[in-house]
Design a protein around this motif. Structure first.
Motif, PDB file in Angstrom:
ATOM      1  N   ASP A 516     117.989 -63.750 122.309  1.00  9.01           N
ATOM      2  CA  ASP A 516     118.770 -62.519 122.360  1.00  9.01           C
ATOM      3  C   ASP A 516     118.219 -61.670 123.513  1.00  9.01           C
ATOM      4  O   ASP A 516     117.045 -61.325 123.526  1.00  9.01           O
ATOM      5  CB  ASP A 516     118.617 -61.793 121.019  1.00  9.01           C
ATOM      6  CG  ASP A 516     119.463 -60.536 120.940  1.00  9.01           C
ATOM      7  OD1 ASP A 516     119.531 -59.806 121.942  1.00  9.01           O
ATOM      8  OD2 ASP A 516     120.032 -60.289 119.859  1.00  9.01           O
ATOM      9  N   ALA A 600     115.317 -64.228 118.850  1.00  6.08           N
ATOM     10  CA  ALA A 600     116.712 -64.394 118.448  1.00  6.08           C
ATOM     11  C   ALA A 600     116.865 -63.764 117.069  1.00  6.08           C
ATOM     12  O   ALA A 600     116.136 -64.131 116.143  1.00  6.08           O
ATOM     13  CB  ALA A 600     117.091 -65.869 118.409  1.00  6.08           C
ATOM     14  N   SER A 647     117.671 -55.553 112.892  1.00 13.71           N
ATOM     15  CA  SER A 647     117.395 -55.969 114.265  1.00 13.71           C
ATOM     16  C   SER A 647     116.128 -55.357 114.846  1.00 13.71           C
ATOM     17  O   SER A 647     115.618 -55.829 115.856  1.00 13.71           O
ATOM     18  CB  SER A 647     118.582 -55.615 115.172  1.00 13.71           C
ATOM     19  OG  SER A 647     118.801 -54.206 115.168  1.00 13.71           O
TER      20      SER A 647
END
Length: 693
Positions: A516, A600, A647
């Protein structure tokens, strides 16, 4: 002033290196002990100072001379001169010149040994130069007339201790040219306080070698009176705990080395006596280097590739990394997207045998575990058939076969076993073959460059293939179907758990994940960035701490607090804290709260890691547990489990069966860079500011 402190630490470290200890504090104590004999102490310092000064005159790199590893040979030569002659203007000049000569000889030998033999030089320069000096001084009558002196020993302890104890202490003291019970006793206390493993090895080395010598000569009294048996101590410590990973096998190697060295020591003493030269450490050098070289040739599994400050630290580092990095250096990404099932792994029950055992097969299965729908009689019934196949590495395409037909179900092509395939040359020194692709589906050609994830073709049923599947293997040649070598997969999920570098088991469902970009940027630390944190203990502010990003000579980045260094880096889609040097408790907190993190994000994604024992225990417990672990490597384990709450928030748990302890951590990532907060039961770090340089 800082430069002077570093120079003094380097000089002191030369003393501790003689006992395989990396500590300037220990070196300082050893300096004081050498002044039991003032001539000895001064001569050692003179030789060491001359070598160090000459190294700086030659503008040698600071890292090259700061550890003391390259200057302890001149120190030993200085001690050997001080043992013979008292301090006079003439011996000062002689010692100064000898120190420089030894240093130059050490550098030359280091270059030859490291390049051609991949071996350390140990104390060979000391043996050669000291032997040369002892031969040369027979012509220097002025030295004999003015500089010989009687030795005074603290021998009163010998009247209260048995010969088997005084022999050990005197031999230990002889390592620094102090064949005295008091000096040896102090050395033994120092060794015990620094490393229980080294102390244990010193005992088994001395007593096994001395008993063997006593049996051969027929006199145990004579054996225990021989101070040259310090060679047994050095051999045992070097083989059992320094150059090999401490273990039952390393202890057996050390014992074997000591027993065989009795023959070498006797022969050297007999020959050297003709010239009036002591054996010095020649038996230690011969046996240790011979064993290390042979063990390297035969691939002995417990050779220490990275040597830390003590055998305990080396063992902890080895055992932790063995668990942390399970995969190999030949890393591949999964050659597909989405969820696939491992049909056959290494040494599989069907075709992965012999020279082709290192290979993986993948199929797609449904919720019932079937790889096909309907009756499975047609190729189109198979879920994997004509699904995209992606490049698992970046490299050059060197072989393509694409015109073989897909076999109907129930038939195989025995003449073209590998079917349609692509072979990619990886710049890291190996080749990847992907086989059984579909007829004329391959979209790359020989000479093309591909990146990880590049589209290659479609999964098929060509070659010796019972059903549509992807076959992947790694080999050292570009031949079709070459002999295979081990490899591992990076960045995949299995049962909701992230694996950074591992091998999935047969019948497991795996899915690749890709980094990511936003997460990658949060861990893109730049040189000289500084992070300042408020520290709270039990809810009360107790101060601040600051970490600054620095770079080591090998290019590795680390957080420097002034009291410790926490090394980190990104590798194959994962951010790691590699190791911690020093004892900064807040760097320790950072390490144990998040030893690694996948770059990720998926909500609820879990991962596992392992933490060095020294991070979560005090020194005494750490030392005792690792001593036991040297006999049983799986005795202790500190396991970490991490999980994405969202996140930016991670929950971590550290568990240890031996310590019978469990601890939870909460980490919040900063919006832009690094860690906003790190919290555990009683301590919290909160980011105040980031300084960009």
């Amino acid at each position: 002033m800082d430069r002077l402190k570093e120079d003094i630490k380097s000089l002191l470290s030369s003393y501790s290196e003689i006992f395989f200890i990396d500590s300037y504090r220990v070196g300082f104590i050893l300096v004081l002990i050498t002044f039991f004999n003032i001539n000895l102490g001064l001569s050692g310092l003179i030789a060491l100072f001359s070598a160090y000064t000459f190294a700086k005159f030659l503008r040698m790199e600071k890292e090259f001379i700061s550890s003391g590893f390259y200057t302890y040979n001149p120190l030993l030569v200085g001690l050997s001169i001080g043992y013979l002659f008292k301090i006079t203007p003439l011996t000062v000049f002689f010692t100064f010149a000898s120190g420089i000569l030894t240093f130059i000889f050490s550098i030359m030998l280091f270059s030859l040994f490291s390049y051609y033999l991949r071996l350390p030089i140990l104390s060979i320069p000391f043996v050669v130069i000291s032997s040369t000096i002892y031969l040369s001084v027979s012509n220097y009558s002025n030295l004999f007339v003015n500089s010989l002196y009687p030795h005074i020993n603290f021998s009163f302890l010998e009247n209260y201790l048995p010969i088997w104890m005084t022999g050990y202490f005197k031999s230990l003291g002889t390592i620094l040219f102090l064949p005295d019970v008091m000096a040896g006793f102090i050395f033994s206390v120092i060794i015990f306080s620094v490393s229980r493993i080294l102390f244990f090895l010193s005992l088994i080395g001395y007593y096994s070698g001395t008993l063997a010598s006593g049996l051969l000569t027929g006199s145990l009294f004579q054996a225990f009176s021989d101070i040259s048996h310090f060679n047994f101590i050095l051999i045992s410590m070097a083989l059992g705990g320094i150059f090999l990973i401490p273990s039952v096998k390393s202890y057996m190697v050390a014992l074997t080395g000591v027993i065989t060295s009795t023959i070498v020591l006797s022969a050297i003493k007999t020959f050297w006596a003709l010239y009036g030269i002591p054996a010095f450490t020649l038996p230690f050098n011969i046996i240790t280097l011979t064993f290390i070289y042979v063990l390297g040739i035969v691939g002995f599994p417990y050779i220490a590739r990275i040597i830390r400050k003590t055998p305990e630290e080396t063992l902890d580092f080895y055992l932790t990394n063995l668990k942390r990095y399970k995969g190999s250096e030949r890393t591949l990404h999964l050659p597909f997207s989405g969820k696939w099932t491992v049909y056959q792994g290494f040494d599989g029950k069907w075709t992965h045998k012999g020279g082709w055992k290192y290979a993986y097969d993948f199929v797609i299965t449904d919720e019932k575990g079937n790889s096909f729908k309907n009756d499975g009689l047609n190729l189109e019934d198979y879920y994997a058939y004509r699904k995209p196949v992606l490049s698992p590495v970046r490299g050059r395409v060197v072989k393509v076969i694409s015109d073989l037909p897909d076999n109907p179900i129930g038939q195989v092509d025995r003449e073209n076993s590998w079917g349609n395939l692509v072979i990619i040359q990886d710049p890291r020194g190996f080749y990847v073959e992907i086989s059984h692709l579909s007829y004329r589906s391959i979209k790359v050609k020989e000479g093309d460059w591909v990146e990880v994830g590049s589209y290659i073709g479609l999964c098929g049923n060509s070659g010796y293939s019972p059903q549509p599947h992807i076959h992947i293997q790694v080999q050292l040649s570009d031949n079709v179907g070459g002999y295979t070598v081990p490899f591992s997969f990076v960045d995949y999920i299995c049962d909701g758990k992230f694996y950074s570098n591992d091998l999935p088991v047969e019948n497991s469902v795996v899915e690749p994940v890709f980094p990511d970009k936003s997460l990658e940027l949060k861990f893109s630390f730049v040189l000289d960035n500084s992070f300042e944190y408020q520290i709270f203990r039990e809810g009360k502010e107790i101060g601040t701490t600051r970490f600054t990003v620095k770079m080591a000579p090998d290019g590795t980045f680390y957080f420097d607090s002034g009291r410790g260094k926490l090394y980190f880096g990104k590798y194959e889609g994962t951010f790691y804290f590699f190791r911690l040097d020093g004892d900064d408790e807040y760097l320790k907190l950072l390490f144990e709260s998040l030893p690694k993190i996948p770059l990720a994000y998926r909500k609820g994604l879990r991962w596992e890691d392992h933490i060095p024992l020294r991070i979560v225990t005090d020194r005494l417990k750490n030392s005792l547990i690792l001593f036991v672990s040297s006999f049983k490597h799986n005795f202790a384990d500190v396991k970490y489990t991490g999980e994405f709450i969202d996140s930016r928030k991670i929950k971590g748990r550290v568990q240890s069966s031996v310590l019978k302890a469990e601890k939870e951590y909460y980490v919040e990532l900063d919006e832009f860079l690094g860690f906003k907060s790190v919290k555990t039961e009683d301590v919290e770090m909160r980011l105040i500011k980031i300084e960009y340089k």
